[in-house]
Design a protein around this motif. Structure first.
Motif, mmCIF file in Angstrom:
data_model
loop_
_atom_site.group_PDB
_atom_site.id
_atom_site.type_symbol
_atom_site.label_atom_id
_atom_site.label_comp_id
_atom_site.label_asym_id
_atom_site.label_seq_id
_atom_site.Cartn_x
_atom_site.Cartn_y
_atom_site.Cartn_z
ATOM 1 N N TYR A 80 54.147 90.801 -9.499
ATOM 2 C CA TYR A 80 55.135 91.606 -10.214
ATOM 3 C C TYR A 80 54.745 93.080 -10.255
ATOM 4 C CZ TYR A 80 58.285 92.947 -14.044
ATOM 5 O OH TYR A 80 59.247 93.557 -14.810
ATOM 6 N N GLU A 81 53.438 93.347 -10.356
ATOM 7 C CA GLU A 81 52.950 94.724 -10.414
ATOM 8 C C GLU A 81 51.504 94.718 -9.941
ATOM 9 O OE1 GLU A 81 52.826 98.427 -13.670
ATOM 10 O OE2 GLU A 81 53.334 96.383 -14.308
ATOM 11 N N VAL A 82 51.085 95.761 -9.249
ATOM 12 C CA VAL A 82 49.718 95.818 -8.723
ATOM 13 C C VAL A 82 49.018 97.084 -9.189
ATOM 14 C CG1 VAL A 82 50.287 94.439 -6.682
ATOM 15 C CG2 VAL A 82 50.426 96.931 -6.558
ATOM 16 N N GLY A 83 47.697 96.993 -9.329
ATOM 17 C CA GLY A 83 46.897 98.143 -9.686
ATOM 18 C C GLY A 83 46.698 99.082 -8.504
ATOM 19 N N PRO A 84 46.222 100.280 -8.749
ATOM 20 C CA PRO A 84 46.144 101.307 -7.699
ATOM 21 C C PRO A 84 45.150 100.994 -6.581
ATOM 22 C CG PRO A 84 45.088 102.059 -9.720
ATOM 23 C CD PRO A 84 45.809 100.803 -10.062
ATOM 24 N N GLU A 85 44.197 100.085 -6.823
ATOM 25 C CA GLU A 85 43.202 99.764 -5.798
ATOM 26 C C GLU A 85 43.494 98.455 -5.066
ATOM 27 O OE1 GLU A 85 39.254 100.005 -7.387
ATOM 28 O OE2 GLU A 85 39.724 101.807 -8.553
ATOM 29 N N VAL A 86 44.607 97.827 -5.368
ATOM 30 C CA VAL A 86 44.977 96.580 -4.684
ATOM 31 C C VAL A 86 45.390 96.902 -3.259
ATOM 32 C CG1 VAL A 86 46.672 94.699 -4.615
ATOM 33 C CG2 VAL A 86 45.618 95.375 -6.797
ATOM 34 N N ARG A 87 44.838 96.157 -2.301
ATOM 35 C CA ARG A 87 45.080 96.459 -0.894
ATOM 36 C C ARG A 87 45.804 95.334 -0.146
ATOM 37 N NH1 ARG A 87 44.466 100.536 -2.730
ATOM 38 N NH2 ARG A 87 42.845 102.117 -2.409
ATOM 39 N N ASN A 88 45.645 94.095 -0.596
ATOM 40 C CA ASN A 88 46.112 92.967 0.206
ATOM 41 C C ASN A 88 47.329 92.246 -0.357
ATOM 42 O OD1 ASN A 88 43.916 93.209 2.109
ATOM 43 N ND2 ASN A 88 42.581 92.401 0.486
ATOM 44 N N LEU A 89 47.879 92.759 -1.441
ATOM 45 C CA LEU A 89 49.044 92.129 -2.054
ATOM 46 C C LEU A 89 50.154 93.154 -2.234
ATOM 47 C CD1 LEU A 89 47.312 89.985 -4.839
ATOM 48 C CD2 LEU A 89 48.319 89.122 -2.716
ATOM 49 N N ARG A 90 51.389 92.645 -2.190
ATOM 50 C CA ARG A 90 52.560 93.482 -2.416
ATOM 51 C C ARG A 90 53.452 92.822 -3.462
ATOM 52 N NH1 ARG A 90 49.514 95.992 -0.057
ATOM 53 N NH2 ARG A 90 49.705 97.194 1.890
ATOM 54 N N VAL B 44 45.714 89.066 -13.722
ATOM 55 C CA VAL B 44 44.584 88.485 -13.003
ATOM 56 C C VAL B 44 43.965 89.549 -12.097
ATOM 57 C CG1 VAL B 44 45.574 86.161 -13.055
ATOM 58 C CG2 VAL B 44 46.032 87.658 -11.098
ATOM 59 N N GLU B 45 42.905 89.163 -11.388
ATOM 60 C CA GLU B 45 42.273 90.042 -10.403
ATOM 61 C C GLU B 45 42.811 89.707 -9.011
ATOM 62 O OE1 GLU B 45 40.206 92.497 -11.155
ATOM 63 O OE2 GLU B 45 40.219 92.017 -13.299
ATOM 64 N N GLU B 46 42.835 90.700 -8.142
ATOM 65 C CA GLU B 46 43.377 90.494 -6.797
ATOM 66 C C GLU B 46 42.679 89.350 -6.072
ATOM 67 O OE1 GLU B 46 44.327 93.003 -2.680
ATOM 68 O OE2 GLU B 46 42.798 93.730 -4.059
ATOM 69 N N HIS B 47 41.348 89.242 -6.222
ATOM 70 C CA HIS B 47 40.610 88.230 -5.463
ATOM 71 C C HIS B 47 40.958 86.807 -5.890
ATOM 72 C CE1 HIS B 47 37.783 86.994 -8.643
ATOM 73 N NE2 HIS B 47 37.764 88.262 -9.023
ATOM 74 N N MET B 48 41.602 86.656 -7.049
ATOM 75 C CA MET B 48 41.992 85.337 -7.529
ATOM 76 C C MET B 48 43.279 84.833 -6.882
ATOM 77 S SD MET B 48 41.286 86.216 -11.559
ATOM 78 C CE MET B 48 41.992 84.692 -12.178
ATOM 79 N N VAL C 24 46.247 92.587 -11.035
ATOM 80 C CA VAL C 24 47.586 92.206 -10.586
ATOM 81 C C VAL C 24 48.314 91.546 -11.746
ATOM 82 C CG1 VAL C 24 48.906 90.771 -8.974
ATOM 83 C CG2 VAL C 24 46.774 91.844 -8.223
ATOM 84 N N VAL C 25 49.560 91.924 -11.983
ATOM 85 C CA VAL C 25 50.415 91.213 -12.933
ATOM 86 C C VAL C 25 51.279 90.238 -12.143
ATOM 87 C CG1 VAL C 25 52.247 91.396 -14.649
ATOM 88 C CG2 VAL C 25 50.443 93.133 -14.558
ATOM 89 N N LEU C 26 51.238 88.983 -12.557
ATOM 90 C CA LEU C 26 52.043 87.949 -11.915
ATOM 91 C C LEU C 26 53.198 87.548 -12.811
ATOM 92 C CD1 LEU C 26 49.269 85.531 -10.581
ATOM 93 C CD2 LEU C 26 50.429 87.370 -9.348
ATOM 94 N N LYS C 27 54.348 87.348 -12.217
ATOM 95 C CA LYS C 27 55.463 86.703 -12.898
ATOM 96 C C LYS C 27 55.313 85.211 -12.629
ATOM 97 C CE LYS C 27 60.539 86.489 -13.125
ATOM 98 N NZ LYS C 27 60.568 86.597 -14.599
ATOM 99 N N MET C 28 55.091 84.445 -13.691
ATOM 100 C CA MET C 28 54.803 83.031 -13.508
ATOM 101 C C MET C 28 56.056 82.276 -13.066
ATOM 102 S SD MET C 28 51.951 81.538 -13.572
ATOM 103 C CE MET C 28 51.301 83.104 -14.096
ATOM 104 N N ARG C 29 55.861 81.402 -12.083
ATOM 105 C CA ARG C 29 56.954 80.555 -11.605
ATOM 106 C C ARG C 29 56.691 79.075 -11.854
ATOM 107 N NH1 ARG C 29 60.616 82.816 -8.136
ATOM 108 N NH2 ARG C 29 61.720 80.886 -8.593
ATOM 109 N N ALA C 30 55.424 78.680 -11.961
ATOM 110 C CA ALA C 30 55.081 77.292 -12.267
ATOM 111 C C ALA C 30 53.663 77.247 -12.812
ATOM 112 C CB ALA C 30 55.201 76.401 -11.028
ATOM 113 N N ALA C 31 53.411 76.304 -13.715
ATOM 114 C CA ALA C 31 52.078 76.113 -14.290
ATOM 115 C C ALA C 31 51.889 74.627 -14.559
ATOM 116 C CB ALA C 31 51.924 76.915 -15.579
ATOM 117 N N GLY C 32 50.833 74.068 -13.996
ATOM 118 C CA GLY C 32 50.615 72.630 -14.125
ATOM 119 C C GLY C 32 49.819 72.265 -15.360
#
Length: 342
Positions: free
Chosen positions: A69-79, A127-131, A28-36
């Motif tokens: 922001y973007e998901v891999g072809p096997e990602v099932r639980n995220l949009r 990152v990985e979906e499970h994270m 999964v590609v994440l667009k970061m919104r906050a980082a502590g």
């Protein structure tokens, strides 16, 4: 995109990196919104460049929170567009620990994001979906970043200690983890005694619900805690400092049949096992971060119970201000510091 590197000797800098794209499998590609900023970030920050080793080439930060922001072809639980906190570890995915959400305990090898793989201090993160842990709508991105390590660590420690409204609970160290422990202890109804030498941290602990604070440079915290508990000692104690003498104080201020938890990492501790632990029937435990299951539980807990976690976040910075953020944080500033991304 820009990402932050530790340069050694209390220096950080932004460098250009290719933005992750085309995730494969369950990536999964994440667009970061906050980082502590986390207390454990101070170890690489204070290190030499030589001491950093391969970490000198890895984007830092391990408290990510953002949008899918973007998901891999096997990602099932995220949009695309989902709001998520990130559990910053990845393991084999097959062992008992990985399957229960405790991938940091994986015996087959764990990857720590922000140290061994690119972390949160960048515009995007792979990152990985499970994270990825879903965020409730009422949780802000800054709060989600706090939950993704420091605040989540405190929450899990209190779960293990079983802190309740019957307890006097002493928290040694009022950095972000200790302050979170104070906040959650007060929310549980416990009588919280917060110990820290920095006045601004003690003042914030009072705002977050502590009933009393102690300056250990002025008085013996063990004696103060005993005086507040009719000579018995605290029902539960937590050390968030990682300092040897402070750890010993946490144990010795615990009552007979009490519980004590070490959360602050590094260093050593010396105490008399017979007199401090065995003959007083003290339960001593360590607690290291949390699982994905607990992280999701925490997000709902903060929202459903209206826990004022936002009051702990005292400053926000943009990514190009990250050097200033680390300078102030390393000097012992009060509260949680978070880098936010528009």
């Amino acid at each position: 995109m820009q990402g932050m590197l530790f340069l050694g000797d209390k220096q950080v800098a932004l460098r250009e990196f290719p933005a992750p794209s085309g995730p494969t499998g369950r990536q999964v590609v994440l667009k970061m919104r906050a980082a502590g900023l986390c207390g454990s970030d101070l170890r690489p920050y204070r290190s030499t460049l030589e001491g950093l080793g391969p970490r000198a080439h890895v984007i830092g930060g391990h408290e990510p929170c953002g949008e899918v922001y973007e998901v891999g072809p096997e990602v099932r639980n995220l949009r695309v567009g989902d709001r998520v906190m990130v559990h910053h570890y990845s393991g084999c995915g097959r062992c008992e620990h990985c399957l229960s959400g405790w991938s940091q305990l994986c015996p087959n090898g764990m990857t720590l994001y922000g140290s061994q793989a690119h972390g949160a201090m960048a515009d995007y993160q792979l990152v990985e979906e499970h994270m990825c842990v879903p965020m409730p709508d009422g949780l802000s991105f800054a709060e989600g970043a706090a939950c993704s390590c420091g605040t989540g660590t405190a929450y899990q420690a209190l779960r293990r200690l079983g802190v309740s409204g019957r307890d006097t609970f002493a928290v040694f160290g009022q950095g972000p983890v200790g302050l979170s422990a104070t906040l959650f202890g007060a929310a549980s109804g416990a009588n919280v005694i917060a110990v820290d030498p920095i006045p601004e941290r003690r003042a914030l602990a009072m705002k977050l619900g502590a009933s009393e604070t102690v300056d250990p440079n002025e008085v013996d915290p063990i004696e103060v805690i005993k005086a507040a508990t009719h000579g018995r000692g605290a029902d539960a104690t937590l050390d968030a400092s990682g300092v040897a003498d402070v750890r010993a104080q946490a144990v010795r201020s615990t009552r007979v049949w009490g519980r004590s938890c070490f959360v602050g990492e590094g260093g050593t501790v010396t105490f008399d096992a017979t007199n401090d632990i065995i003959h007083r029937q003290v339960t001593l435990m360590g607690s290291w971060t949390f699982s994905t299951v607990v992280l999701e539980e925490l997000g709902h807990y903060v929202v459903d119970r209206s826990i004022p976690l936002r009051d702990m976040i005292t400053r926000t910075f943009t990514l190009d201000q990250v050097a200033e953020a680390f300078t102030d944080f390393e000097a012992g500033a009060a509260g949680k510091y978070v880098v936010t991304f528009d």
